[in-house]
Design an enzyme around this catalytic site. Sequence first.
Site, PDB file in Angstrom:
ATOM      1  N   GLN A  59      -4.746  -0.961  -7.637  1.00 50.11           N
ATOM      2  CA  GLN A  59      -5.282  -0.177  -6.678  1.00 50.11           C
ATOM      3  C   GLN A  59      -6.194   1.027  -7.087  1.00 50.11           C
ATOM      4  O   GLN A  59      -5.653   1.616  -8.321  1.00 50.11           O
ATOM      5  CB  GLN A  59      -4.493   0.282  -5.683  1.00 50.11           C
ATOM      6  CG  GLN A  59      -5.206   1.109  -4.675  1.00 50.11           C
ATOM      7  CD  GLN A  59      -4.092   1.785  -3.646  1.00 50.11           C
ATOM      8  OE1 GLN A  59      -3.193   2.744  -3.818  1.00 50.11           O
ATOM      9  NE2 GLN A  59      -4.014   1.115  -2.338  1.00 50.11           N
ATOM     10  N   ASP A  73       0.898  -1.379   0.106  1.00 48.85           N
ATOM     11  CA  ASP A  73      -0.008   0.037   0.007  1.00 48.85           C
ATOM     12  C   ASP A  73       0.846   1.343  -0.079  1.00 48.85           C
ATOM     13  O   ASP A  73       0.180   2.390   0.119  1.00 48.85           O
ATOM     14  CB  ASP A  73      -0.819   0.032   1.328  1.00 48.85           C
ATOM     15  CG  ASP A  73      -2.242   0.929   0.940  1.00 48.85           C
ATOM     16  OD1 ASP A  73      -2.602   1.181  -0.042  1.00 48.85           O
ATOM     17  OD2 ASP A  73      -2.615   1.610   1.993  1.00 48.85           O
ATOM     18  N   SER A 129      -7.465   5.362  -0.219  1.00 51.69           N
ATOM     19  CA  SER A 129      -7.582   3.848  -0.873  1.00 51.69           C
ATOM     20  C   SER A 129      -9.018   3.540  -0.980  1.00 51.69           C
ATOM     21  O   SER A 129      -9.569   3.949  -0.011  1.00 51.69           O
ATOM     22  CB  SER A 129      -6.919   2.707  -0.259  1.00 51.69           C
ATOM     23  OG  SER A 129      -5.413   3.076  -0.351  1.00 51.69           O
TER      24      SER A 129
END
Length: 284
Positions: free
Chosen positions: A278, A204, A228
């Site tokens: 993502q 991440d 996110s």
Amino acid sequence: MKTIQELIDLLTLEQLEDDVYLGQNFQAPWGRVFGGQVLAQSLHAAYRTVPSDRIAHSMHGYFILGGNLDTPITYEVDTIRNGGSFTTRRVVAKQNGQAIFNMAASFQLKQEGVDHQVNMPNIVTPKDLSTSLDQIEKLKELDPKVYQRLKMVLPDMFSFKTVDKIITKLSKNGPPVNNTWVRTSEKVTASIPMKQQILAYVSDYHLLTTATMPHREQLNKTNTFYASLDHAIWFHRDIDFDDWLLYAMDSPSASNSRGFARGSIFNMDGTLIASVAQEGLMRQ
């Protein structure tokens, strides 16, 4: 957190009852629960309910609400399917009874089959690069506020080396490509499931930033909120944390206040170990 063992302790959840687990929070300096923590802890919760001969091959999560750092997270695991080769789980992360994250994961027996992969990009090796922490040192006098913010974001248990100068990438517009070397601050002796959880945690970092690269000059002029929205990981092969990993990222699109980015993670020998995708909010 300073060490990998502290990270492992964070990811190791307390069992409250059958298929229900409790996780604590890393006190992230940006004031919300770190998405990588929730990804890794949800994978840990799912692993606690599957047979030991099954290894995760994919996970797909949606971030629903920002997590409160002061409230532990409850992970509820739903046993979707126990098949002959595949095992499927759904995990819902909650705070105060309200869902903040939803994830589906699939696990598979180790099986033989055909094998191919893309080549690792031909880029500068980590021995010829300085760490991101060393690169931002020049900001200490030039812009102390930015220096402190960047230093707080860089975790102690990992070391990063960006192929392009990190200060330039964060201040000037450039192509939506981001090649970053990463490794743990110490040797990792852990099971395959725990290595996957550590990889989920670190995956991440830097990914959504890649979608901002063509727009840095515009985004830096105003306050921009980043979050996110979803995150997916496909685990292809065994992970080797004993050396540098290359996180090769690009961003095919940004639109409607959202940025989309994807990444390929390679071992030092060029083995593709995971793919990541993502989408995140980039709202001014």
